[in-house]
Motif scaffolding. Structure first.
Motif, PDB file in Angstrom:
ATOM      1  N   MET A 178      60.608  89.964  38.104  1.00  0.00           N
ATOM      2  CA  MET A 178      60.680  88.867  37.143  1.00  0.00           C
ATOM      3  C   MET A 178      59.885  87.661  37.634  1.00  0.00           C
ATOM      4  SD  MET A 178      61.737  88.003  34.206  1.00  0.00           S
ATOM      5  CE  MET A 178      62.892  89.329  33.830  1.00  0.00           C
ATOM      6  N   VAL A 179      59.971  87.377  38.954  1.00  0.00           N
ATOM      7  CA  VAL A 179      59.183  86.274  39.522  1.00  0.00           C
ATOM      8  C   VAL A 179      57.684  86.556  39.378  1.00  0.00           C
ATOM      9  CG1 VAL A 179      58.560  85.118  41.677  1.00  0.00           C
ATOM     10  CG2 VAL A 179      60.965  85.527  41.141  1.00  0.00           C
ATOM     11  N   ALA A 180      57.300  87.801  39.689  1.00  0.00           N
ATOM     12  CA  ALA A 180      55.880  88.173  39.624  1.00  0.00           C
ATOM     13  C   ALA A 180      55.327  88.060  38.208  1.00  0.00           C
ATOM     14  CB  ALA A 180      55.698  89.600  40.141  1.00  0.00           C
ATOM     15  N   ILE A 181      56.182  88.278  37.204  1.00  0.00           N
ATOM     16  CA  ILE A 181      55.728  88.178  35.807  1.00  0.00           C
ATOM     17  C   ILE A 181      55.707  86.725  35.339  1.00  0.00           C
ATOM     18  CG2 ILE A 181      56.347  88.742  33.416  1.00  0.00           C
ATOM     19  CD1 ILE A 181      57.483  91.406  34.503  1.00  0.00           C
ATOM     20  N   LEU A 182      56.828  86.004  35.631  1.00  0.00           N
ATOM     21  CA  LEU A 182      56.979  84.665  35.065  1.00  0.00           C
ATOM     22  C   LEU A 182      56.070  83.623  35.715  1.00  0.00           C
ATOM     23  CD1 LEU A 182      60.847  84.344  34.537  1.00  0.00           C
ATOM     24  CD2 LEU A 182      59.082  84.604  32.785  1.00  0.00           C
ATOM     25  N   VAL A 183      55.892  83.684  37.038  1.00  0.00           N
ATOM     26  CA  VAL A 183      55.133  82.635  37.724  1.00  0.00           C
ATOM     27  C   VAL A 183      53.691  82.541  37.216  1.00  0.00           C
ATOM     28  CG1 VAL A 183      54.198  81.907  39.954  1.00  0.00           C
ATOM     29  CG2 VAL A 183      56.596  82.568  39.775  1.00  0.00           C
ATOM     30  N   PRO A 184      52.932  83.646  37.173  1.00  0.00           N
ATOM     31  CA  PRO A 184      51.555  83.517  36.644  1.00  0.00           C
ATOM     32  C   PRO A 184      51.517  83.024  35.199  1.00  0.00           C
ATOM     33  CG  PRO A 184      51.850  85.617  37.778  1.00  0.00           C
ATOM     34  CD  PRO A 184      53.206  85.021  37.624  1.00  0.00           C
ATOM     35  N   LEU A 185      52.496  83.510  34.388  1.00  0.00           N
ATOM     36  CA  LEU A 185      52.499  83.113  32.976  1.00  0.00           C
ATOM     37  C   LEU A 185      52.803  81.624  32.816  1.00  0.00           C
ATOM     38  CD1 LEU A 185      54.313  86.174  31.319  1.00  0.00           C
ATOM     39  CD2 LEU A 185      51.874  85.615  31.270  1.00  0.00           C
ATOM     40  N   THR A 186      53.717  81.113  33.661  1.00  0.00           N
ATOM     41  CA  THR A 186      54.021  79.676  33.559  1.00  0.00           C
ATOM     42  C   THR A 186      52.880  78.823  34.122  1.00  0.00           C
ATOM     43  OG1 THR A 186      55.285  79.901  35.630  1.00  0.00           O
ATOM     44  CG2 THR A 186      56.536  79.889  33.579  1.00  0.00           C
ATOM     45  N   ILE A 187      52.188  79.321  35.141  1.00  0.00           N
ATOM     46  CA  ILE A 187      51.060  78.564  35.711  1.00  0.00           C
ATOM     47  C   ILE A 187      49.953  78.375  34.683  1.00  0.00           C
ATOM     48  CG2 ILE A 187      49.156  78.709  37.372  1.00  0.00           C
ATOM     49  CD1 ILE A 187      51.104  79.850  39.394  1.00  0.00           C
ATOM     50  N   VAL A 188      49.649  79.438  33.918  1.00  0.00           N
ATOM     51  CA  VAL A 188      48.574  79.339  32.912  1.00  0.00           C
ATOM     52  C   VAL A 188      49.072  78.732  31.609  1.00  0.00           C
ATOM     53  CG1 VAL A 188      47.332  81.291  33.917  1.00  0.00           C
ATOM     54  CG2 VAL A 188      48.953  81.697  32.046  1.00  0.00           C
ATOM     55  N   GLY A 189      50.399  78.435  31.546  1.00  0.00           N
ATOM     56  CA  GLY A 189      50.938  77.791  30.356  1.00  0.00           C
ATOM     57  C   GLY A 189      51.299  78.737  29.241  1.00  0.00           C
ATOM     58  N   ALA A 190      51.295  80.053  29.519  1.00  0.00           N
ATOM     59  CA  ALA A 190      51.619  81.026  28.472  1.00  0.00           C
ATOM     60  C   ALA A 190      53.111  81.092  28.187  1.00  0.00           C
ATOM     61  CB  ALA A 190      51.111  82.416  28.871  1.00  0.00           C
ATOM     62  N   VAL A 191      53.936  80.651  29.131  1.00  0.00           N
ATOM     63  CA  VAL A 191      55.393  80.667  28.962  1.00  0.00           C
ATOM     64  C   VAL A 191      55.914  79.264  29.205  1.00  0.00           C
ATOM     65  CG1 VAL A 191      57.576  81.504  29.925  1.00  0.00           C
ATOM     66  CG2 VAL A 191      55.687  83.091  29.577  1.00  0.00           C
ATOM     67  N   ALA A 192      56.744  78.773  28.281  1.00  0.00           N
ATOM     68  CA  ALA A 192      57.314  77.438  28.390  1.00  0.00           C
ATOM     69  C   ALA A 192      58.639  77.492  29.158  1.00  0.00           C
ATOM     70  CB  ALA A 192      57.521  76.848  26.995  1.00  0.00           C
ATOM     71  N   ILE A 193      59.287  76.328  29.281  1.00  0.00           N
ATOM     72  CA  ILE A 193      60.532  76.251  30.052  1.00  0.00           C
ATOM     73  C   ILE A 193      61.619  77.149  29.468  1.00  0.00           C
ATOM     74  CG2 ILE A 193      62.490  74.725  30.549  1.00  0.00           C
ATOM     75  CD1 ILE A 193      60.602  72.546  31.272  1.00  0.00           C
ATOM     76  N   GLY A 194      61.749  77.148  28.136  1.00  0.00           N
ATOM     77  CA  GLY A 194      62.813  77.938  27.493  1.00  0.00           C
ATOM     78  C   GLY A 194      62.779  79.403  27.877  1.00  0.00           C
ATOM     79  N   PRO A 195      61.668  80.117  27.610  1.00  0.00           N
ATOM     80  CA  PRO A 195      61.592  81.535  28.004  1.00  0.00           C
ATOM     81  C   PRO A 195      61.721  81.739  29.515  1.00  0.00           C
ATOM     82  CG  PRO A 195      59.891  81.008  26.404  1.00  0.00           C
ATOM     83  CD  PRO A 195      60.507  79.716  26.798  1.00  0.00           C
ATOM     84  N   ALA A 196      61.189  80.786  30.313  1.00  0.00           N
ATOM     85  CA  ALA A 196      61.312  80.900  31.767  1.00  0.00           C
ATOM     86  C   ALA A 196      62.779  80.847  32.186  1.00  0.00           C
ATOM     87  CB  ALA A 196      60.528  79.786  32.458  1.00  0.00           C
ATOM     88  N   VAL A 197      63.534  79.960  31.539  1.00  0.00           N
ATOM     89  CA  VAL A 197      64.972  79.854  31.833  1.00  0.00           C
ATOM     90  C   VAL A 197      65.689  81.155  31.500  1.00  0.00           C
ATOM     91  CG1 VAL A 197      67.113  78.739  31.097  1.00  0.00           C
ATOM     92  CG2 VAL A 197      65.102  77.354  31.587  1.00  0.00           C
ATOM     93  N   VAL A 198      65.416  81.681  30.322  1.00  0.00           N
ATOM     94  CA  VAL A 198      66.078  82.920  29.887  1.00  0.00           C
ATOM     95  C   VAL A 198      65.740  84.076  30.832  1.00  0.00           C
ATOM     96  CG1 VAL A 198      66.215  84.622  28.035  1.00  0.00           C
ATOM     97  CG2 VAL A 198      66.189  82.189  27.478  1.00  0.00           C
ATOM     98  N   GLY A 199      64.448  84.202  31.184  1.00  0.00           N
ATOM     99  CA  GLY A 199      64.044  85.286  32.080  1.00  0.00           C
ATOM    100  C   GLY A 199      64.645  85.145  33.462  1.00  0.00           C
TER     101      GLY A 199
END
Length: 731
Positions: A689-710
């Motif tokens: 989950m970290v490996a998926i979410l971190v790159p996506l949040t760095i490039v701005g593809a995932v916002a705080i809401g989905p990051a929290v849920v994941g």
């Protein structure tokens, strides 16, 4: 580092206090010690020693322990629940109630945002209230961490939520605190459930016992029971102390201690003397504190004080097992040590991204908070300890004591298992196996003569012959022989019904008759001896009556257990014994041992274990924990049989089969493999989950809401996945 406070009998002088401090400060693993009039304050390194060893060192220093209290025990309630005194009236689930309340206000805020006519600040107020309830315990924990100079996950989550609110993302901030608090509450609930089997042990012993004193039966607190006291155990009541039954018969439910599902019949042992070894007691005479009496009244002589009982030692060892980290947990801890600073460094760099790329500080801050949430190692931190604790709790319910995460993991990776013979693969006591008459002698007459003569002997084999003979004859009224005479290294002679009876080996009868024993008898004895039996000739007057033999027979469950282990992939099963190779081969062939090694001294067993480790890798040693202790210590995993009756077994082994049941071994190995599988799954889920979410949040593809849920979703998943171990059943 662990702290321990020990209440002791009063130290009279400063000189005595200094002496105790000097002795203990030299013990391995003890970091510091301070002795005063009635207490010792100790710090000890959990990597180098454990609480049991520390307490032994304290006793060796010459002081008497009255009570102990660890700091971790004292603060566990606060560390895990964080419930202030003014909120404890809500009960142990207060944190869960706050999390649910937070969720209700967050949902209300979301719904209010879609209702026309609602003032625009109402959703924000609802989010803030939801955030207050969700962040209440997170704030307390973060504050305690900061006071200790630590920045843990709670601080990171609180910082991220406040940051989201500062950006006007009140909904995302409230959602983060709601899910984080819900995750914590469910995590604590799950861990409490896993500890339930262990904590229940402390409630097994009754507070008082009925004791016979001065001709009367009086109530006495169990802590005040003395060795030799006679306690009265009424039907369907809990036995208050370890002891020997001296009066009465009953069936006792030993499941709380040994995991046995069927009650064990107990009867009086009227000739027991307190100075004899407790380990010599057979199961039918011995009872344990915490077990439940059946329908009969028992009188039990106390053999161990409450602090030394099997139950007390079991509770101590299981509590210690919770603190022993597994290899995977050590790996995860080391990973987190470097991972968290790297995450914080990345977040700081992202906060300054607006200086490098074309975006506002607000956008950089938002991205940094999203990455902080996505990268926080909540799931990783709980993935291994939750599985280890659930595995230990499940094993305890089955009567298997696993003393920490390391043996729990190591057990599943065994390539070979070495067994002691006597008491492990066999019953540990001789049994009458054959009665072979010759000529016109009947089997009944042969047994009657054997019982009459051997009934006078104190030789260990004599008791087996008498017990087996009386059972087969169905009577105990056999006229005993007289004038018993021991013939050293040959046998015995006695007078019975006007004739002389001799029982012994070939040498005895060659000396008596001046010629070799009949060929038929010699041939039959040779066959029995090849099969591992101890054979004896019986001769009455001038006539050979026949042969009787005894043997330490294999446990009934041994064949099925070894077959199950082979099916699980354990290809080499070795027997280590001090008996001669002929006996070892006979036992091995009958039960399915692949490598019988006989005529071994204790030091040769150690060499055999070391050789096996070089040949096959991970090797377990299963023994009684006394003679086999050196070999168990050198093996990958030491497994003790009969731990309910052996202090040495509990101290030496990594794993103890409390019910003395060999067939619990496949269960333990299967549980270990399942635990390793779940730990691996949890690591994949948490790191994935970290490996998926971190790159996506760095490039701005995932916002705080989905990051929290994941992020919070993965934490809940690993905890629930670990709880599956509580329902493990052997296939």
């Amino acid at each position: 580092m662990n702290d321990l406070q020990v209440e002791i009998k009063r130290i009279r002088t400063p000189r005595e206090a200094r002496r105790v401090e000097q002795i203990l400060s030299r013990r391995p693993g003890i970091v510091s010690v301070s002795a005063s009039a009635g207490t010792l304050q100790l710090k000890w390194d959990a990597e180098k020693t454990n609480k049991s060893a520390v307490l032994k060192d304290v006793e060796k220093s010459g002081v008497e322990i009255l009570h102990t209290k660890s700091k971790d025990e004292e603060t566990e309630y606060h560390d895990h629940e964080h419930i202030p005194a003014y909120l404890r009236f809500l009960g142990e689930n207060t944190e869960l109630y706050f999390a649910i309340t937070s969720g209700v206000f967050w949902v209300a805020g979301v719904v209010s945002g879609f209702i026309s006519g609602i003032p625009p600040n109402i959703p924000m107020i609802l989010y803030i209230i939801g955030g207050f309830f969700g962040g209440f315990f997170t704030f307390i924990t973060a504050g305690q961490d900061i006071l200790r100079g630590k920045f843990e996950i709670d601080f990171l989550m609180l910082f991220a939520a406040v940051g989201a609110g500062a950006l006007g993302k009140w909904g995302e901030g409230a959602l983060l605190l709601f899910l984080f608090s819900l995750g914590h509450a469910l995590e604590h609930y799950a861990m409490k459930r896993a500890r339930k089997s262990i904590a229940a042990l402390s409630d097994l012993t009754p507070p008082v016992a009925l004791v016979k004193r001065n001709g009367e039966v009086v109530e006495v607190p169990v802590q005040q029971l003395d060795l030799g006291d006679i306690i009265v155990v009424k039907p369907n009541s809990i036995i208050a102390a370890d002891g020997v039954v001296v009066m009465g018969n009953s069936a006792v439910n030993q499941a709380p201690i040994t995991g046995e599902s069927v009650p064990v019949d107990k009867r009086a042992h009227k000739e027991w003397r307190l100075q004899e070894e407790v380990s010599k007691l057979s199961a039918e005479h011995r009872v344990f504190a915490g077990t439940i009496n059946g329908s009969g009244v028992l009188e039990v002589k106390v053999l161990k004080k409450s602090k030394d009982s099997t139950l007390a030692r079991l509770i101590t060892l299981v509590k210690e097992a919770e603190t022993q980290k597994s290899p995977t947990q050590h790996l995860a801890d080391n990973f987190e040590k470097y991972y968290v600073p790297i995450v914080l460094l990345v977040v700081l760099l992202l906060l300054g991204a607006f200086l490098v790329i074309d975006e506002t500080f607000k956008q950089s801050f938002y991205r940094a908070m999203s990455v902080l949430i996505a990268a926080s190692p909540c799931a990783l931190a709980i993935s291994t300890p939750s599985a280890v604790l659930a595995g230990i709790a499940r094993a305890a319910r089955q009567g298997v004591l696993i003393k920490g995460g390391r043996p729990l993991e190591d057990l599943g990776g065994l390539q070979a298992i070495a067994f002691d013979k006597t008491g492990t693969l066999t019953e540990g006591k001789p049994t009458l196996t054959n009665a072979i008459p010759f000529g016109d002698t009947t089997k009944a007459h042969l047994l009657e003569v054997a019982v009459a003569v051997e009934g006078l002997s104190d030789h260990p084999l004599a008791a087996a012959i008498v017990a087996g003979g009386e059972k087969e004859l169905g009577r105990t009224d056999i006229t005993p022989a007289g004038n018993l005479q021991a013939l050293t290294a040959r046998g015995i002679r006695a007078d019975w019904r006007g004739t002389t009876v001799h029982v012994g080996n070939r040498r005895l009868f060659e000396e008596l008759t001046g010629e070799k024993v009949p060929a038929e008898i010699d041939r039959e004895m040779s066959q029995l001896e090849t099969g591992g039996h101890t054979a004896m000739i019986i001769h009455q007057g001038d006539k050979y009556l026949g042969i009787i033999s005894v043997m330490d027979v294999a446990r009934p469950e041994a064949i099925a257990t070894l077959a199950a282990l082979k099916k699980m992939g354990i290809k080499r099963m070795i027997m280590l014994t001090g008996d001669n190779q002929k006996v070892a081969n006979a036992i091995a062939e009958s039960i399915g041992i692949t490598d019988p090694l006989g005529s071994l001294l204790p030091e040769e067993k150690v060499k055999a274990i070391e050789r096996l480790k070089l040949e096959v890798g991970n090797v377990a040693m299963v023994g009684d924990g006394v003679n086999d202790a050196p070999a168990m210590a050198r093996s990958t995993v030491g497994i003790a049989m009969g731990a309910a009756g052996s202090d040495v077994a509990l101290e030496t082994a990594d794993i103890a089969l409390m019910a003395d049941k060999l067939d619990n071994l496949p269960f333990a190995i299967g549980l270990s493999r399942k635990a390793k599988q779940i730990i691996k799954q949890n690591l994949i889920i948490s790191l994935g989950m970290v490996a998926i979410l971190v790159p996506l949040t760095i490039v701005g593809a995932v916002a705080i809401g989905p990051a929290v849920v994941g992020h919070e979703g993965s934490t809940l998943v690993v905890v629930l996945n670990a709880l599956r171990l509580l329902r493990y059943e052997q296939k």
